[in-house]
Design a protein around this motif. Structure first.
Motif, PDB file in Angstrom:
ATOM      1  N   SER A 234       2.108 -31.421  -7.844  1.00 20.76           N
ATOM      2  CA  SER A 234       3.302 -32.245  -7.775  1.00 20.76           C
ATOM      3  C   SER A 234       4.510 -31.414  -7.343  1.00 20.76           C
ATOM      4  O   SER A 234       5.295 -31.816  -6.488  1.00 20.76           O
ATOM      5  CB  SER A 234       3.550 -32.890  -9.138  1.00 20.76           C
ATOM      6  OG  SER A 234       4.754 -33.588  -9.120  1.00 20.76           O
ATOM      7  N   GLU A 235       4.631 -30.215  -7.935  1.00 14.96           N
ATOM      8  CA  GLU A 235       5.754 -29.349  -7.560  1.00 14.96           C
ATOM      9  C   GLU A 235       5.682 -28.969  -6.087  1.00 14.96           C
ATOM     10  O   GLU A 235       6.702 -28.880  -5.406  1.00 14.96           O
ATOM     11  CB  GLU A 235       5.732 -28.075  -8.400  1.00 14.96           C
ATOM     12  CG  GLU A 235       6.412 -28.223  -9.737  1.00 14.96           C
ATOM     13  CD  GLU A 235       6.208 -26.983 -10.595  1.00 14.96           C
ATOM     14  OE1 GLU A 235       6.064 -25.881 -10.033  1.00 14.96           O
ATOM     15  OE2 GLU A 235       6.164 -27.128 -11.826  1.00 14.96           O
ATOM     16  N   MET A 236       4.467 -28.739  -5.618  1.00 16.20           N
ATOM     17  CA  MET A 236       4.313 -28.322  -4.224  1.00 16.20           C
ATOM     18  C   MET A 236       4.766 -29.411  -3.250  1.00 16.20           C
ATOM     19  O   MET A 236       5.036 -29.132  -2.089  1.00 16.20           O
ATOM     20  CB  MET A 236       2.854 -27.952  -3.928  1.00 16.20           C
ATOM     21  CG  MET A 236       2.492 -26.522  -4.225  1.00 16.20           C
ATOM     22  SD  MET A 236       3.615 -25.313  -3.535  1.00 16.20           S
ATOM     23  CE  MET A 236       3.166 -25.381  -1.803  1.00 16.20           C
ATOM     24  N   PHE A 237       4.797 -30.640  -3.711  1.00 13.63           N
ATOM     25  CA  PHE A 237       5.295 -31.702  -2.835  1.00 13.63           C
ATOM     26  C   PHE A 237       6.805 -31.846  -2.948  1.00 13.63           C
ATOM     27  O   PHE A 237       7.379 -32.797  -2.429  1.00 13.63           O
ATOM     28  CB  PHE A 237       4.608 -33.024  -3.153  1.00 13.63           C
ATOM     29  CG  PHE A 237       3.208 -33.083  -2.624  1.00 13.63           C
ATOM     30  CD1 PHE A 237       2.980 -33.151  -1.261  1.00 13.63           C
ATOM     31  CD2 PHE A 237       2.129 -33.051  -3.477  1.00 13.63           C
ATOM     32  CE1 PHE A 237       1.690 -33.187  -0.752  1.00 13.63           C
ATOM     33  CE2 PHE A 237       0.834 -33.088  -2.980  1.00 13.63           C
ATOM     34  CZ  PHE A 237       0.623 -33.146  -1.623  1.00 13.63           C
ATOM     35  N   GLY A 238       7.421 -30.908  -3.680  1.00 14.36           N
ATOM     36  CA  GLY A 238       8.868 -30.953  -3.812  1.00 14.36           C
ATOM     37  C   GLY A 238       9.352 -31.976  -4.819  1.00 14.36           C
ATOM     38  O   GLY A 238      10.482 -32.447  -4.732  1.00 14.36           O
ATOM     39  N   ALA A 239       8.490 -32.314  -5.787  1.00 13.03           N
ATOM     40  CA  ALA A 239       8.921 -33.257  -6.809  1.00 13.03           C
ATOM     41  C   ALA A 239       9.929 -32.586  -7.733  1.00 13.03           C
ATOM     42  O   ALA A 239       9.807 -31.396  -8.016  1.00 13.03           O
ATOM     43  CB  ALA A 239       7.722 -33.744  -7.617  1.00 13.03           C
ATOM     44  N   THR A 240      10.908 -33.330  -8.200  1.00 12.61           N
ATOM     45  CA  THR A 240      11.828 -32.796  -9.190  1.00 12.61           C
ATOM     46  C   THR A 240      11.113 -32.789 -10.536  1.00 12.61           C
ATOM     47  O   THR A 240      10.071 -33.421 -10.707  1.00 12.61           O
ATOM     48  CB  THR A 240      13.079 -33.671  -9.303  1.00 12.61           C
ATOM     49  OG1 THR A 240      12.662 -34.984  -9.677  1.00 12.61           O
ATOM     50  CG2 THR A 240      13.821 -33.746  -7.991  1.00 12.61           C
ATOM     51  N   GLN A 243      10.636 -36.274 -11.684  1.00  8.32           N
ATOM     52  CA  GLN A 243       9.564 -36.993 -10.990  1.00  8.32           C
ATOM     53  C   GLN A 243       8.203 -36.545 -11.505  1.00  8.32           C
ATOM     54  O   GLN A 243       7.327 -37.369 -11.766  1.00  8.32           O
ATOM     55  CB  GLN A 243       9.647 -36.733  -9.479  1.00  8.32           C
ATOM     56  CG  GLN A 243      10.742 -37.523  -8.783  1.00  8.32           C
ATOM     57  CD  GLN A 243      10.869 -37.137  -7.311  1.00  8.32           C
ATOM     58  OE1 GLN A 243      10.795 -35.963  -6.952  1.00  8.32           O
ATOM     59  NE2 GLN A 243      11.073 -38.127  -6.455  1.00  8.32           N
ATOM     60  N   THR A 244       8.028 -35.230 -11.660  1.00 11.14           N
ATOM     61  CA  THR A 244       6.740 -34.740 -12.148  1.00 11.14           C
ATOM     62  C   THR A 244       6.456 -35.285 -13.542  1.00 11.14           C
ATOM     63  O   THR A 244       5.340 -35.706 -13.843  1.00 11.14           O
ATOM     64  CB  THR A 244       6.736 -33.197 -12.173  1.00 11.14           C
ATOM     65  OG1 THR A 244       6.995 -32.731 -10.854  1.00 11.14           O
ATOM     66  CG2 THR A 244       5.398 -32.657 -12.614  1.00 11.14           C
TER      67      THR A 244
ATOM     68  N   TYR B 140       1.134 -39.431  -2.487  1.00 10.96           N
ATOM     69  CA  TYR B 140       2.050 -38.889  -3.487  1.00 10.96           C
ATOM     70  C   TYR B 140       3.246 -38.154  -2.879  1.00 10.96           C
ATOM     71  O   TYR B 140       4.394 -38.390  -3.250  1.00 10.96           O
ATOM     72  CB  TYR B 140       1.300 -37.962  -4.448  1.00 10.96           C
ATOM     73  CG  TYR B 140       2.162 -37.473  -5.578  1.00 10.96           C
ATOM     74  CD1 TYR B 140       2.442 -38.299  -6.654  1.00 10.96           C
ATOM     75  CD2 TYR B 140       2.726 -36.204  -5.565  1.00 10.96           C
ATOM     76  CE1 TYR B 140       3.250 -37.874  -7.685  1.00 10.96           C
ATOM     77  CE2 TYR B 140       3.538 -35.764  -6.597  1.00 10.96           C
ATOM     78  CZ  TYR B 140       3.797 -36.606  -7.654  1.00 10.96           C
ATOM     79  OH  TYR B 140       4.597 -36.182  -8.674  1.00 10.96           O
ATOM     80  N   ILE B 144       7.225 -39.002  -3.270  1.00  9.33           N
ATOM     81  CA  ILE B 144       8.239 -38.082  -3.779  1.00  9.33           C
ATOM     82  C   ILE B 144       9.433 -38.024  -2.829  1.00  9.33           C
ATOM     83  O   ILE B 144      10.580 -37.902  -3.239  1.00  9.33           O
ATOM     84  CB  ILE B 144       7.624 -36.679  -3.965  1.00  9.33           C
ATOM     85  CG1 ILE B 144       6.640 -36.686  -5.121  1.00  9.33           C
ATOM     86  CG2 ILE B 144       8.690 -35.619  -4.200  1.00  9.33           C
ATOM     87  CD1 ILE B 144       7.229 -37.132  -6.427  1.00  9.33           C
TER      88      ILE B 144
END
Ligand SMILES: Nc1ncnc2c1ncn2[C@@H]1O[C@H](COP(=O)(O)OP(=O)(O)OP(=O)(O)O)[C@@H](O)[C@H]1O
Ligand SMILES: [Mg+2]
Lengths: 640, 349
Positions: A234-240, A243-244, B140, B144
């Motif tokens: 999730s972090e790798m997709f740039g989620a805050t 969001q994660t 996903y 995001i």
């Protein structure tokens, strides 16, 4: 890997004093102190009124200022009014619904997990209280439950998230939660009573606090458990962070959180039933009243209603934990189900079928009264004999020995010595300071009385639970047979266990002890069986390869490897027995339990808090001691 | 069908570089860095300071469109390195740049921007979201970024098609086999059209047959999309098959960087030699290395110029004559006969 040095040789010579030195110290200490202080009577209660008086003053102050001081007019009174209003609303809503809606809703909620049989049983269980004329009382209890659990989740989930995100917050919270779980539930009533007066509102808040730990703990655990790679993905997709949390961590933790919520619900039920002490009404009050009126049949009927509710809630909880999303009904099905319920509600009103039909009343249980009287009369040789042995041979002599013969410095010394031997200096200091505190506030004799009863109940529980647990752990068939029964028993609130105990032993010390044993034996068996079963199969086989007999394997491998877990089970047994102390006080157990009950009844806050402290102190000493033993039994951790 | 819909657009691919990257785990990283700079071995540093030097002075550059493979045994620090490069952990010392922008110096906001637009990762244990359907797993990254539902589902469906999961969108990932799950992982990474792709042992958890299949799949996709790829593996065969260049990692350091042939021809250390010794040249040498010009003789079936000898071998055994070698555009550039292949096999033994 260092070469054996000469100290090993001298070690052998010193062995004798090393091995028995502390025992000698114990004996010498006990004898010397007893000789020196044998004449002392009781513990000098120097602080007897030091704490209780200000509390009482505060109690009086709050009574006269309840209507004027801002703390009440601005905070507690509105809070109380708000919660009271919520309780009323939920209750009248549930009563307003046509009666068959609730059982149907239960059926649908359980059917979610695709088990039709369980769903039908749960639905019928929800009908039962109505059948025996306890519908309104049950709704009373359910309303209190609903509101309390709602608040527990509202507070618990964010706390749990916070704990998962901030290790430091968790470090602070964990001991607090541990402590909260060692405090017997009714102790929470006292401060609530002080702030909110008597009634359902303080009962709600006491329940919220008591039932909070599992949601918090399991929310933290659930979020922690979410696979690191999922979070990193999730972090790798740039989620805050947000969001994660919302899209990955919380949804993935949901099954674990729901497990926590289920536990919270079950704990809440336990204390809501007890809340009768606060004048909360509902099923608990019904049980206590009927028992004191000797209407055993009705008592049993009510007890069964509590059991039915427990089962229903447990089933709903389990259905909510279903992890396999693919097998869950779709949103559309859920929509249809809710729509159906609404439709049926309208139908109910249109046809005028709303009130629970008065089919039977609890009268149908009255014949049981006669049976019980007969059994009691005809089995008195057994019950009385048992009573005489436990009370005459154990309880009275031990209590008198502790409270009258042995001087307090001796007991203090023994407590310190045990703490030192088991858990080192820290535990010794903790034990002795707790004992001192108990003595100083004037709870010495009462505490020893309670301790004696607790020890009796624990010994009996362990004597039953450990062998049964070992048996169940070894024998799959026994386990399969006992499992569901134990599961069911574990959901039953503590107060219910008092019913059979009172039926056969009327009042006194014994029914309290019996009820405690009944209540505590279940987790004891469970955890012991778990410990035995968890022993790695390889270790067992290794033992068998050496030609060990089953007996040798059992006592040489299985039991030692399971010992830490069994000890954890014993710890659980002790905690459960302590939780019953106050309930025992309700049926003539005397000691701290009775003092709590009477303090609550008389709104004697100072005394109540002192008694509560003493119970908690005993609980903490026993908890830490048993945990220290369990730690010592654990094999050393593997090297990295 | 291909990921890039406009073929002529500037290649959406980036360069990646690392300069003097260190990663130290433990309580006293400064002390450990000092010792590491002084050349102390890893065990010694661990004993003296309690720190693990997981990555030690690693520098490399990956050019746009290149597949850079890091190969090393368990515990050599590969995961730590790729996590440093992707900034899933912070480096203890050193610099990582993507398109000459310093990744190590970015604040959270900038980093999120880069991650949304420029990079993606495929994980060893997939890291899928079991509570989301396959299509929502793939979508996903777009979700995001705030891409509306309809649009992102449309894109996700396209990607599912590309990774061979057409029609599986409504399942949950745990209902799929391991290989298919990693296709979901791959699709999820591709859906955001990243310039740089990180793979941390993506196929290690799969059984050998599926692993081979996934490798071929990746080669096929990469032939179309020319992303910059950093690929971690502990399998030298996989490294040879996928990597344009390979770095051999040991105890946190790179022993050597080079093409498969360079490693084979000139192993820089004994450690590298140990790996290359076990590798048969027939896997490394391609048709291009052994072909001779076409002299007008009869030729049998054709092979690609990049196909390895062991692949050609099968074709050759089934053919009467020498096989033709063609380049990517299908033009005949040479022939390979039995003698040439036997020559390679001879030096092998
Ligand atoms: N979070 C951490 N804290 C402490 N030490 C770590 C941490 N992560 C990795 N290490 C250590 O760093 C070293 C390199 O680990 P890393 O996971 O990068 O190796 P790897 O090459 O990916 O191995 P594998 O093939 O097992 O995945 C190991 O010694 C490991 O114990
Ligand atoms: Mg790794």
């Amino acid at each position: 890997m260092t070469a054996p040095s000469t100290t090993d040789l001298t070690g052998i010579e010193d062995g004798w004093t090393q091995r028995y030195g502390h025992w000698i110290l114990l004996v010498i200490g006990v004898v010397a102190l007893q000789v020196a202080f044998g004449w002392v009577e009781g513990f000098p209660a120097l602080l007897d009124h030091t704490f209780s008086d200000p509390i009482d003053d505060f109690g009086r102050w709050q009574q006269s200022n309840r209507k004027s001081h801002w703390l009440f007019t601005g905070l507690f009174t509105p809070l109380s009014t708000g919660v009271g209003w919520a309780l009323d609303t939920v209750e009248s809503f549930l009563l307003w619904l046509p009666w068959f809606i609730l059982p149907l809703a239960v059926f649908l909620a359980v059917a979610r997990s695709k088990s039709l049989r369980l769903a039908i049983v749960a639905g019928l269980a929800m009908v039962y209280p109505g059948l025996v004329g306890l519908w309104e009382v049950t709704i009373d209890t359910l309303a209190l439950m609903t509101i309390a659990v709602f608040f527990s989740i509202l507070i618990g989930v964010p706390l749990g998230i916070w704990g998962a995100l901030r290790p430091r917050a968790e470090k602070v919270m964990r001991p607090a939660l541990d402590a909260m779980q060692t405090v017997p539930a009714p102790v929470y009533f006292l401060p609530m009573l002080m702030l909110f007066g008597i009634g359902r509102v303080p009962a709600t808040f006491a329940t919220v606090i008591y039932a909070l730990p599992p949601v918090v703990r399991l929310t933290t655990l659930g979020i922690r458990e979410v696979a690191g790679q999922a979070v990193e993905a999730s972090e790798m997709f740039g989620a805050t962070k947000r969001q994660t949390m919302l899209k990955v961590q919380l949804p993935m933790a949901l099954p674990t959180i729901m497990t926590g919520v289920t536990q919270t619900i079950m704990m809440a039920l336990g204390i809501v039933v007890l809340a009768t002490l606060l004048g909360a009404g509902g099923l608990g009050q019904e049980i206590m009243e009927t028992l004191s009126l000797r209407r055993t049949g009705r008592g049993i009927a009510t007890g069964l209603a509590v059991v039915a509710i427990a089962m229903v809630l447990d089933r709903i909880g389990r259905a909510a934990v279903v992890t396999d999303r693919a097998s869950l009904p779709t949103r559309r099905t859920a929509f249809i189900a809710v729509g159906g319920l609404v439709g049926l509600t309208i139908v109910g009103f249109a046809t005028g079928v709303t009130e629970f039909p008065e089919i039977w009343e609890t009268d149908i249980f009255d014949p049981i009264d006669n049976v019980v009287v007969w059994v009691r009369d005809n089995l008195s040789w057994l019950t009385r004999g048992f009573n005489d042995i436990v009370v005459g041979e154990f309880y009275v002599p031990v209590r008198d020995l502790l409270t009258e013969t042995v001087a307090w410095p001796v007991l203090m010394f023994i407590g310190g010595w045990m703490g030192w031997r088991i858990g080192g200096r820290g535990l010794a200091i903790f034990t002795m300071s707790m004992m001192t505190a108990i003595g100083l506030i004037g709870m010495w004799a009462l505490s020893l009385d309670t301790l004696t009863q607790v020890v009796a109940a624990v010994l009996m529980s362990v004597a039953i639970a450990v062998p049964l647990g070992i048996w169940a752990g070894r024998n799959r068939r026994v386990e399969a047979f006992l499992g569901p029964i134990l599961d069911a028993l574990q959901t039953i609130p503590s107060l219910v266990y008092i019913i059979p105990a009172v039926i056969f032993f009327t009042v006194g010390v014994i029914p309290g002890i019996i009820a405690s044993v009944l209540y505590a034996v279940v987790p004891g068996i469970r955890i012991t069986a778990l410990g035995i079963r968890e022993v790695p199969e390889e270790s067992i086989e290794a033992s068998q390869v050496f030609g060990a007999t089953p007996r040798q394997t059992m006592f040489g491998v299985r039991v030692p490897l399971a010992a830490p877990t069994i000890m954890a089970g014993i710890n659980q047994v002790i905690m459960m027995v302590l939780a019953m102390v106050i309930i025992s006080g309700l049926v003539g157990g005397g000691a701290l339990g009775f003092e709590t009950v009477s303090a609550v009844k008389r709104s004697d806050l100072g005394k109540g808090i002192e008694v509560g402290f003493a119970i908690v102190a005993i609980a903490m000493i026993l908890d830490r001691t048993t945990q220290a033993i369990a730690d010592r039994l654990r094999p050393p951790p593997a090297l990295h | 069908m291909a990921i890039e819909q406009t073929e002529d657009a500037a290649p959406t691919t980036a360069s990646l570089s690392a300069v003097g990257v260190f990663k130290v785990f433990g309580p006293k990283p400064d002390k450990a860095l000092q010792m590491a700079a002084a050349g102390e071995p890893r065990d010694e540093i661990l004993r003296a300071t309690g720190n693990t030097v997981a990555v030690r002075d690693v520098s490399f550059e990956v050019t746009p469109g290149e597949t850079f493979v890091v190969m090393g045994l368990s515990g050599s620090g590969k995961s730590t390195l790729v996590r440093c490069i992707a900034r899933l952990t912070d480096v203890t010392r050193g610099r990582v740049t993507i398109n000459d922008r310093d990744l190590t110096a970015m604040d959270d906001q900038e980093l999120r921007e880069v991650r949304r637009k420029q990079m993606s990762m495929v994980f060893q244990h997939f890291g899928l979201f079991p509570h989301r359907r396959v299509i929502d797993n793939v979508a996903y990254g777009l979700e995001i970024q705030g891409v509306p539902r309809e649009e992102r589902h449309k894109k996700a469906l396209e990607v599912l098609d590309v990774v061979g999961l057409d029609g599986w969108g409504d399942h949950y990932p745990q209902q799929l086999s391991g290989g298919m799950q990693q296709r979901v992982g791959l699709g999820r990474a591709l859906a955001v059209e990243p310039e740089v792709l990180f793979f941390d042992e993506p196929f290690s958890a799969l059984d050998p047959l599926i692993r081979r299949e996934m490798q071929d799949e990746l080669l096929r996709l990469q032939a179309d999309m020319h992303r910059t790829i950093m690929f971690i593996t502990h399998d030298f065969d996989e490294a040879i098959k996928l990597g344009d260049r390979i770095a051999i990692m040991k105890d946190g350091e790179f022993d050597q960087i080079g093409t498969a042939l360079e490693l084979l021809a000139n192993p820089a250390t004994d450690y590298v030699r140990e790996f290359t010794e076990d590798v048969s040249r027939i896997k490394v040498l391609t048709a291009w290395h052994v072909m001779r010009p076409h002299a007008g003789e009869a030729i049998g079936p054709r092979v690609g110029v990049n196909q390895s000898i062991d692949e050609i071998l099968v074709v050759l055994l089934g053919a009467e004559d020498a096989v033709g070698v063609e380049d990517l555009s299908g033009e005949l550039v040479g022939v390979v006969d039995r003698e040439a292949v036997i020559g390679v096999l001879d030096t092998e033994s």
